[in-house]
Scaffold this motif. Structure first.
Motif, PDB file in Angstrom:
ATOM      1  N   PRO A 104       0.825  -1.212   0.000  1.00  0.00           N
ATOM      2  CA  PRO A 104       0.000   0.000   0.000  1.00  0.00           C
ATOM      3  C   PRO A 104       0.858   1.261   0.000  1.00  0.00           C
ATOM      4  O   PRO A 104       1.968   1.279   0.539  1.00  0.00           O
ATOM      5  N   GLN A 105       0.339   2.313  -0.607  1.00  0.00           N
ATOM      6  CA  GLN A 105       0.993   3.615  -0.604  1.00  0.00           C
ATOM      7  C   GLN A 105       0.280   4.513   0.409  1.00  0.00           C
ATOM      8  O   GLN A 105      -0.947   4.667   0.369  1.00  0.00           O
ATOM      9  N   VAL A 106       1.033   5.070   1.330  1.00  0.00           N
ATOM     10  CA  VAL A 106       0.485   5.899   2.392  1.00  0.00           C
ATOM     11  C   VAL A 106       0.985   7.330   2.206  1.00  0.00           C
ATOM     12  O   VAL A 106       2.193   7.558   2.092  1.00  0.00           O
ATOM     13  N   ASP A 107       0.045   8.287   2.172  1.00  0.00           N
ATOM     14  CA  ASP A 107       0.385   9.700   2.003  1.00  0.00           C
ATOM     15  C   ASP A 107      -0.141  10.499   3.190  1.00  0.00           C
ATOM     16  O   ASP A 107      -1.234  10.226   3.708  1.00  0.00           O
ATOM     17  N   LEU A 108       0.630  11.475   3.611  1.00  0.00           N
ATOM     18  CA  LEU A 108       0.220  12.416   4.642  1.00  0.00           C
ATOM     19  C   LEU A 108      -0.170  13.721   3.972  1.00  0.00           C
ATOM     20  O   LEU A 108       0.538  14.214   3.093  1.00  0.00           O
ATOM     21  N   GLN A 109      -1.312  14.261   4.405  1.00  0.00           N
ATOM     22  CA  GLN A 109      -1.812  15.498   3.821  1.00  0.00           C
ATOM     23  C   GLN A 109      -2.041  16.518   4.932  1.00  0.00           C
ATOM     24  O   GLN A 109      -2.666  16.195   5.950  1.00  0.00           O
ATOM     25  N   ALA A 110      -1.530  17.704   4.739  1.00  0.00           N
ATOM     26  CA  ALA A 110      -1.714  18.778   5.722  1.00  0.00           C
ATOM     27  C   ALA A 110      -1.848  20.096   4.990  1.00  0.00           C
ATOM     28  O   ALA A 110      -1.162  20.346   3.993  1.00  0.00           O
ATOM     29  N   SER A 111      -2.770  20.939   5.487  1.00  0.00           N
ATOM     30  CA  SER A 111      -2.950  22.264   4.892  1.00  0.00           C
ATOM     31  C   SER A 111      -3.537  23.208   5.915  1.00  0.00           C
ATOM     32  O   SER A 111      -4.156  22.790   6.904  1.00  0.00           O
ATOM     33  N   ASP A 112      -3.350  24.484   5.679  1.00  0.00           N
ATOM     34  CA  ASP A 112      -3.945  25.512   6.529  1.00  0.00           C
ATOM     35  C   ASP A 112      -4.234  26.705   5.636  1.00  0.00           C
ATOM     36  O   ASP A 112      -3.351  27.166   4.907  1.00  0.00           O
ATOM     37  N   ALA A 113      -5.465  27.164   5.653  1.00  0.00           N
ATOM     38  CA  ALA A 113      -5.849  28.258   4.771  1.00  0.00           C
ATOM     39  C   ALA A 113      -6.816  29.197   5.496  1.00  0.00           C
ATOM     40  O   ALA A 113      -7.555  28.797   6.405  1.00  0.00           O
ATOM     41  N   ARG A 114      -6.786  30.432   5.097  1.00  0.00           N
ATOM     42  CA  ARG A 114      -7.768  31.425   5.536  1.00  0.00           C
ATOM     43  C   ARG A 114      -8.376  31.986   4.257  1.00  0.00           C
ATOM     44  O   ARG A 114      -7.654  32.430   3.368  1.00  0.00           O
ATOM     45  N   VAL A 134     -15.556  35.075   6.313  1.00  0.00           N
ATOM     46  CA  VAL A 134     -14.107  34.876   6.417  1.00  0.00           C
ATOM     47  C   VAL A 134     -13.859  33.758   7.416  1.00  0.00           C
ATOM     48  O   VAL A 134     -14.344  33.826   8.558  1.00  0.00           O
ATOM     49  N   GLN A 135     -13.122  32.692   6.974  1.00  0.00           N
ATOM     50  CA  GLN A 135     -12.906  31.524   7.826  1.00  0.00           C
ATOM     51  C   GLN A 135     -11.466  31.023   7.724  1.00  0.00           C
ATOM     52  O   GLN A 135     -10.761  31.261   6.741  1.00  0.00           O
ATOM     53  N   ASN A 136     -11.078  30.301   8.749  1.00  0.00           N
ATOM     54  CA  ASN A 136      -9.844  29.518   8.732  1.00  0.00           C
ATOM     55  C   ASN A 136     -10.211  28.067   8.420  1.00  0.00           C
ATOM     56  O   ASN A 136     -11.306  27.613   8.767  1.00  0.00           O
ATOM     57  N   ASN A 137      -9.291  27.324   7.800  1.00  0.00           N
ATOM     58  CA  ASN A 137      -9.581  25.919   7.487  1.00  0.00           C
ATOM     59  C   ASN A 137      -8.310  25.065   7.583  1.00  0.00           C
ATOM     60  O   ASN A 137      -7.712  24.666   6.590  1.00  0.00           O
ATOM     61  N   PRO A 138      -7.864  24.765   8.811  1.00  0.00           N
ATOM     62  CA  PRO A 138      -6.733  23.838   8.968  1.00  0.00           C
ATOM     63  C   PRO A 138      -7.196  22.406   8.734  1.00  0.00           C
ATOM     64  O   PRO A 138      -8.287  22.026   9.165  1.00  0.00           O
ATOM     65  N   GLN A 139      -6.343  21.608   8.038  1.00  0.00           N
ATOM     66  CA  GLN A 139      -6.662  20.208   7.760  1.00  0.00           C
ATOM     67  C   GLN A 139      -5.426  19.343   7.982  1.00  0.00           C
ATOM     68  O   GLN A 139      -4.298  19.759   7.702  1.00  0.00           O
ATOM     69  N   LEU A 140      -5.642  18.152   8.476  1.00  0.00           N
ATOM     70  CA  LEU A 140      -4.571  17.173   8.637  1.00  0.00           C
ATOM     71  C   LEU A 140      -5.169  15.802   8.376  1.00  0.00           C
ATOM     72  O   LEU A 140      -6.216  15.457   8.941  1.00  0.00           O
ATOM     73  N   GLY A 141      -4.535  15.036   7.521  1.00  0.00           N
ATOM     74  CA  GLY A 141      -5.105  13.739   7.223  1.00  0.00           C
ATOM     75  C   GLY A 141      -4.108  12.813   6.538  1.00  0.00           C
ATOM     76  O   GLY A 141      -2.948  13.160   6.316  1.00  0.00           O
ATOM     77  N   PHE A 142      -4.564  11.631   6.233  1.00  0.00           N
ATOM     78  CA  PHE A 142      -3.735  10.633   5.555  1.00  0.00           C
ATOM     79  C   PHE A 142      -4.591   9.917   4.524  1.00  0.00           C
ATOM     80  O   PHE A 142      -5.829   9.896   4.617  1.00  0.00           O
ATOM     81  N   ALA A 143      -3.921   9.339   3.540  1.00  0.00           N
ATOM     82  CA  ALA A 143      -4.608   8.579   2.503  1.00  0.00           C
ATOM     83  C   ALA A 143      -3.815   7.304   2.233  1.00  0.00           C
ATOM     84  O   ALA A 143      -2.578   7.332   2.142  1.00  0.00           O
ATOM     85  N   VAL A 144      -4.525   6.194   2.136  1.00  0.00           N
ATOM     86  CA  VAL A 144      -3.912   4.900   1.847  1.00  0.00           C
ATOM     87  C   VAL A 144      -4.519   4.368   0.558  1.00  0.00           C
ATOM     88  O   VAL A 144      -5.747   4.307   0.422  1.00  0.00           O
ATOM     89  N   GLY A 145      -3.660   4.033  -0.404  1.00  0.00           N
ATOM     90  CA  GLY A 145      -4.121   3.478  -1.669  1.00  0.00           C
ATOM     91  C   GLY A 145      -3.432   2.156  -1.959  1.00  0.00           C
ATOM     92  O   GLY A 145      -2.237   1.997  -1.691  1.00  0.00           O
ATOM     93  N   GLY A 327      -8.511   9.432   6.055  1.00  0.00           N
ATOM     94  CA  GLY A 327      -8.904   9.855   7.395  1.00  0.00           C
ATOM     95  C   GLY A 327      -8.155  11.102   7.802  1.00  0.00           C
ATOM     96  O   GLY A 327      -7.167  11.484   7.174  1.00  0.00           O
ATOM     97  N   GLY A 328      -8.661  11.754   8.874  1.00  0.00           N
ATOM     98  CA  GLY A 328      -7.961  12.931   9.346  1.00  0.00           C
ATOM     99  C   GLY A 328      -8.868  13.849  10.125  1.00  0.00           C
ATOM    100  O   GLY A 328      -9.896  13.429  10.678  1.00  0.00           O
ATOM    101  N   TRP A 329      -8.497  15.100  10.128  1.00  0.00           N
ATOM    102  CA  TRP A 329      -9.222  16.106  10.894  1.00  0.00           C
ATOM    103  C   TRP A 329      -9.419  17.343  10.033  1.00  0.00           C
ATOM    104  O   TRP A 329      -8.533  17.737   9.269  1.00  0.00           O
TER     105      TRP A 329
END
Length: 478
Positions: A104-114, A134-145, A327-329
């Protein structure tokens, strides 16, 4: 409940069968008709080669320390060998890269935006006007393929890459064998020229003394001007031959410099007069060629690559199944990112199946099958060439042995003729032209004998190369 368990068992069994199978034919090395022995009067013992064992320092059987040093220098500095080594390294890394697709390929994804939304964006719900936010949108997650390799496409890809690594290994060994044998051949060519130059130089010295002798006799009116002119012409002819031989030696020396990875202006081998004696060689059985020849091994691995490519091409007839998990937040505030309400996840599977490709898949399968047929023919041809080269080397070994005995007899006869011609001329019983002829005949016989010795050395190197290089625990033929 029992019915559900039964259905589950059947499904599990079906998936297991699919996982154990792979599209395309399983590789089988084709049979090649091999003769039982070589056409030779020379006795030999069967060899016991070991497939996969690196070639030994076969050149050491010639017992020449200078050659051993040059071979080691070439192994370290020859640029063609460096290229082959790097290609082998690339092939090994390709195996690592391709084998990774089996996991499996595992990727980590993270972002933060306003960001700010538009109040004039299209309505999502009629009757409720939009507003700008006007909003903030922090994200943290992972993907498995993971590709569910039910039809063996991935396994055939890895199988082909591993076979390509084996081919690169054989190609490296073949490059090394060609390099070392070319160097040995040039080296013995150089030493044969050294001996031949030495013979001609000694002949020039003797002919110069003979010229002085004829000049004295001419001054005493005991020899004619023709005798003097003939001796001068003989001396000039052999001096010319000496220059041509030295030019040949210079060219061979420059070739050796390139093989050892040394600039030609910095490379020099001092002349050395050595007795050229070819060693006895173990020729083994014809079937041994299949295990010892690196070019044959390379051709066989190329068949394995082509066979695996058939499976890869045929896999396009079947669907590609991808399993994915995410999955993530996700939150509108960094402080709430890891709270329970911010958790998100998804599980899914995707299936892709070509319904119409205008015959592309069928054409690719036929191309792969055609490539395998060509690779098989190339393998059989490489075996035929290998047997041809070994048989040629064996034939030449016997022929050159016979020629060597004849050359030794001719040299002895020519020396006796010269001795008699000198005695008859000194006694006034014969003309000097016969002495000139006897001198030339002896020189030609001596050079011919040396040239045959050189050919025996070159044929020994040729036979070593034809047999595939070094041996393990082989008994020499006599």
């Amino acid at each position: 409940m029992n019915k559900q368990l039964s259905n589950y068992s059947v499904s599990a069994l079906l998936l297991s069968c699919l996982a154990a199978c792979a599209v395309g034919p399983d590789y089988q090395k084709p049979d090649v008709a091999m003769p039982k022995g070589w056409q030779t009067n020379t006795s030999f013992h069967p060899a016991e080669p070991s497939d996969g064992v690196l070639k030994g320092n076969w050149w050491e059987m010639f017992g020449d320390e200078q050659l051993n040093q040059l071979e080691q220098q070439a192994a370290q500095h020859n640029q063609s060998l460096v290229v082959a080594a790097e290609r082998l390294n690339q092939a090994r890394l390709q195996v690592t890269a391709s084998s990774s697709i089996q996991l499996p390929q595992v990727d980590l994804q993270a972002s933060d935006a306003r960001f700010k939304t538009s109040a004039n964006r299209p309505l999502a719900v009629y009757g409720m006007p939009n507003s700008s936010v006007v909003q903030n949108n922090p994200q943290l997650g992972f993907a498995v393929g993971y590709e569910a390799d039910l039809f063996g496409r991935v396994r055939r890809v890895v199988e082909g890459v591993k076979a390509a690594e084996g081919q690169a290994t054989a190609d490296f060994e073949n490059t090394k064998l060609m390099l070392m044998s070319d160097l040995a051949a040039d080296y013995f060519n150089l030493r044969e020229l050294d001996v031949e130059i030495d013979i001609v130089e000694k002949g020039v010295v003797l002919q110069a003394k003979a010229l002085d002798f004829i000049r004295i006799r001419h001054d005493l009116e005991a020899a004619s001007g023709l005798d003097l002119a003939e001796q001068q012409a003989l001396l000039d002819t052999n001096k010319t031959q000496l220059v041509l031989l030295q030019n040949q030696r210079s060219s061979v020396q420059n070739a050796l410099s390139t093989l050892t990875g040394t600039p030609a202006p910095e490379f020099k081998l001092a002349p050395q007069v050595v007795k050229l004696v070819a060693p006895s060689l173990p020729v083994g059985l014809p079937a041994d060629v299949l295990q010892r020849r690196p070019d044959v091994a390379s051709a066989e691995r190329a068949m394995a690559v082509a066979n695996a490519n058939i499976g890869v091409a045929r896999a396009a007839y079947y669907p590609t199944i991808m399993l994915q998990a995410n999955g993530g937040w996700d939150s509108n505030q960094m402080a709430n990112l890891f709270n329970a309400p911010s958790i998100l996840w998804s599980l899914g599977a995707g299936l892709t199946q070509h319904l119409f490709d205008a015959g592309k898949t069928t054409a690719n399968v036929k191309i792969a099958e055609s490539s395998y047929v060509a690779a098989t023919a190339n393998y059989r041809q490489s075996v035929l060439i290998a047997m041809q080269e070994v048989q040629t080397g064996i034939d030449s070994m016997a022929i050159l042995n016979g020629a060597n005995h004849q050359a030794e007899a001719a040299e002895a006869s020519s020396a006796r003729v010269l001795e008699l011609a000198n005695d008859r001329y000194t006694g006034g019983l014969d003309i000097y032209l016969n002495v000139i002829s006897a001198q030339q005949s002896l020189l030609a016989s001596q050079r011919q004998a040396v040239q045959i010795h050189g050919q025996q050395m070159l044929n020994a190197v040729y036979l070593v190369k034809a047999l595939g290089g070094g041996w393990q625990g082989m008994v020499a033929a006599h």
